[in-house]
Design a protein around this motif. Sequence first.
Motif, PDB file in Angstrom:
ATOM      1  N   THR A 305       0.864  -1.089  -0.033  1.00  0.00           N
ATOM      2  CA  THR A 305      -0.010   0.030   0.031  1.00  0.00           C
ATOM      3  C   THR A 305       0.772   1.279  -0.187  1.00  0.00           C
ATOM      4  N   LYS A 306       2.103   1.013  -0.174  1.00  0.00           N
ATOM      5  CA  LYS A 306       3.068   2.167  -0.302  1.00  0.00           C
ATOM      6  C   LYS A 306       4.160   1.714  -1.102  1.00  0.00           C
ATOM      7  N   ALA A 307       4.526   2.720  -1.947  1.00  0.00           N
ATOM      8  CA  ALA A 307       5.619   2.169  -3.148  1.00  0.00           C
ATOM      9  C   ALA A 307       6.474   3.597  -3.379  1.00  0.00           C
ATOM     10  N   ALA A 308       7.495   3.088  -3.616  1.00  0.00           N
ATOM     11  CA  ALA A 308       8.638   4.372  -4.213  1.00  0.00           C
ATOM     12  C   ALA A 308       9.750   3.872  -5.343  1.00  0.00           C
ATOM     13  N   ALA A 309      10.045   4.865  -6.084  1.00  0.00           N
ATOM     14  CA  ALA A 309      10.984   4.460  -7.120  1.00  0.00           C
ATOM     15  C   ALA A 309      12.300   5.162  -6.618  1.00  0.00           C
ATOM     16  N   LEU A 310      13.191   4.354  -6.062  1.00  0.00           N
ATOM     17  CA  LEU A 310      14.568   4.856  -5.650  1.00  0.00           C
ATOM     18  C   LEU A 310      15.601   5.090  -6.690  1.00  0.00           C
ATOM     19  N   TYR A 311      15.637   6.422  -6.587  1.00  0.00           N
ATOM     20  CA  TYR A 311      17.048   7.009  -7.582  1.00  0.00           C
ATOM     21  C   TYR A 311      18.236   7.294  -6.717  1.00  0.00           C
ATOM     22  N   ALA A 312      19.469   6.596  -7.326  1.00  0.00           N
ATOM     23  CA  ALA A 312      20.775   6.831  -6.592  1.00  0.00           C
ATOM     24  C   ALA A 312      21.449   7.975  -7.547  1.00  0.00           C
ATOM     25  N   LEU A 313      21.416   9.231  -7.073  1.00  0.00           N
ATOM     26  CA  LEU A 313      21.859  10.302  -7.948  1.00  0.00           C
ATOM     27  C   LEU A 313      23.278  10.712  -7.278  1.00  0.00           C
ATOM     28  N   THR A 314      24.085  11.305  -8.293  1.00  0.00           N
ATOM     29  CA  THR A 314      25.307  12.040  -8.019  1.00  0.00           C
ATOM     30  C   THR A 314      25.268  13.412  -8.595  1.00  0.00           C
ATOM     31  N   VAL A 315      25.217  14.434  -8.055  1.00  0.00           N
ATOM     32  CA  VAL A 315      25.013  15.648  -8.693  1.00  0.00           C
ATOM     33  C   VAL A 315      26.104  16.401  -8.667  1.00  0.00           C
TER      34      VAL A 315
END
Length: 891
Positions: A305-315
């Motif tokens: 009932t809870k979801a996320a899209a995990l982005y591993a960023l290096t800015v």
Amino acid sequence: MSEPAGAEQRRLEEDAKRQKNWKRWGPYLSERQWGTVREDYSATGEAWDYFPHDHARSRAYRWGEDGLLGITDRECRLCFAIALWNGQDPILKERLFGLSGPEGNHGEDVKELYYFLDSSPTHAYMKALYKYPQAAYPYTRIVEENRRRGKGQPEFELADTGIFDQGRYFDVVVEYAKASPDDLLIRITVHNRGPEEAPLRLLPTLWARNTWSWGRTGEGYWKRPRLSRAGTGTIEVEHESLGRFRLDAGPGPSGAMPELLFTENETNAQRLFGSAPASPFVKDAFHAYVIGGRKDAVNPAGAGTKAAALYALTVPGGGDAVVRLRLTAAAEATAEPLGSGFDPVFEERIRETDAHYAALIPAAATDDERRIVRQAAGGLLWSKQFYHYVIKDWLEGDPACLPPPPSRRSGRNSDWPQLFNRDVISMPDTWEYPWYAAWDLAFHMLPFAKIDPEFAKSQIVLFLREWYMHPNGQIPAYEFAFDDVNPPVHAWAAWRVYKMTAPKGKRDRVFLSRVFQKLIINFTWWVNRKDDEGNHLFSGGFLGLDNIGVFDRSKPLPTGGHLEQADGTAWMVFYAATMMSIALELSRENPATEDVASKFFEHFVAIADAMNTLGGTGLWDEEDGFYYDQLHADGYTAPLKVRSLVGAIPLIAVEVLDSKLVDRLPGFKKRLDWFLTNRADLARQLTYMEQGGDVKHLLALPSRERLVRVLRYLLDEAEFLSPFGLRSVSRVHKDHPYVFRAMGQEFRVEYAPAESNTGLFGGNSNWRGPIWLPLNVLIVEALERYHHFYGDTLRVECPTGSGRMLTLDEVAQEISHRLARIFLADAEGRRPVHGGDPRYALDPNFKDLVLFYEYFDGDTGRGVGASHQTGWTSLAAKFVLDHASERERRR
């Protein structure tokens, strides 16, 4: 200014006619649900302690949700927000952090930097900014330092820690654009303001409000929905009420697709209470996965009932990263949701929003004035929140939970079992005041009347509906105590909105008639409950002005007896005059209303006469030339000689009756003529003037002489008149505090221009010196009405002692210009609202940002209190626009 036209106006019209549901989705997700009364099931009523910030990431909410710069639908069924981790923080940043009321040296206070930059009225375009430090957030230091500081010291803010120095932070900009009512494009841009590359975990998160764990069925209690993986980067949603939706998450800047994570929006009972959780996958799973490295915390089956899209960023240092997502009803999904047509939708919505506001802002406005007005409107629109609180269910407790303590049945809000709140409501502040306040909301509706007229009218009607208004006629104040008494400004707001939302001949008389009928009930409640002695002199309690008085006016007096309040009585004169004006307007088409107009006319005269003459001079002090509260105890009567806006509120009780209107209403005219002939004792409360055959009657609480005497104080820069508007308490009390001694105690009122120096009303607001926009608005409007009657025949010295004689209209303009000065940048780029912080003048990443505080330092104009009170402080737009319009007229 011209009438708005174009695409956004068409959307407003389509929504109002229920042709298209453009407002179904909006910024209705609260910034804080924890620490609220509605989530408090304790025996003591200590909401901050029962549900603290530390529980928020692990504990399912009962009545709502919160998130960071997020959105939800108008029933808060499905929510979207961002979560962040900089590799240093001890917890995942899913919501804003701040101090609770007991923790702050000046009460509750959010300790973050965030800004609501823009929104169209239908939320077809929205933009907000969060400044996220790259170093570990100093939770412990902020708590401990604020605990160490006393009332005489300023609050310790996040920026004071030095965490933003050298620009080592991310500017996280979240934008939303609607391709259709159920097709929302989401663009997240992360700017690295630091000199070196920095890592960031970004988690755009989608979840369902928990409506299934409480053992209830019926309206609003939907079955557990399902969010599930549907291929790379796609989350499907099945919801009993909302239907089927999907969230498509695009690749990150490197081209890599995000990892999809799933869990349940269920309490982690093991962490909080040491008991077994209802599910192996719980609300704080993403925190455990990202920071704790616990792979078993999330559901490997890809559902929940809870979801996320995990982005591993290096800015890179000085660089940025952009992520794109799209939340769409399944029936509207396209083959390439994030393809080449994505960014053009944003460009089009931005152009349309710009065009919509261009029609509302004078052409003569400077870029800076436009910026202030747009951010005021943006903050006001972002402050629309889903608010859910059903008193009957809250008092009873839920079948699936432990029963609440028996004390609840006779405790807070127990007298309001009919109250059923499940609506999108304009809130004072999305974090510090994430609950409605009735009199705040009335002021919100003035700017809303220009931005979204239908919403303004619907909000005024809502609070008079039977599931809000008490059967006895009282309007609910706010969740900490619905029984508290707010100033009766609802009628004024309705009257102003009625006139502001359409030209003469096209106004919404059905709206005005609806609210008028219910306001009669509320007026009767006031007359029956707040006139203790039946002598037309009213009390009422704190009346929204918190600590302005000698005593806590919401509690029994330490001396015994009662107060006859200058403001309480003046509010009732103001209320009666407004109701009379509404009745006269409705009488144009319904003669039966003339009788009611006569009734309110007589209420006005009777209350005004009592305030001015009862016992000799009523609440007027002839020696000082000012209105004061009077204390009655044990046969003893004494004026409480505090020079505050309590004594200036009588000025707002003013209406002008034009003979042209009266002559068209024979019933009312006959009663007025009889009254003037036969009640000479009361007719002294009216002033008569004839100009060019046009006869006008002025209904005003103060006579001309008393008006001028009060204005001498208000326009004195050593007293009320600040460079930035009217102070709430005279500056004379800085060197000459008012002291009252009784029962072996000393009660003191001294001028405190900024933060409160007492704990009265929690100490998180202060009416003993600062500038508050709502009362300034009422006084400015009143001066304009006086000028309509007196015209150039009345001039006063402004400022007092300057030798400069102005009409009352010019005085109103002078006060308006001073209020606008709080927000306008000077030649060096400094805005008084930001105090001495040089970043807002010099740093290109800060200098165009404007905050709209709860109130302002009476000497410097610095913002104080809640930093995002773009509820009534969005009234700043009126003063800035007036400033621009006046400049345009002079050209």
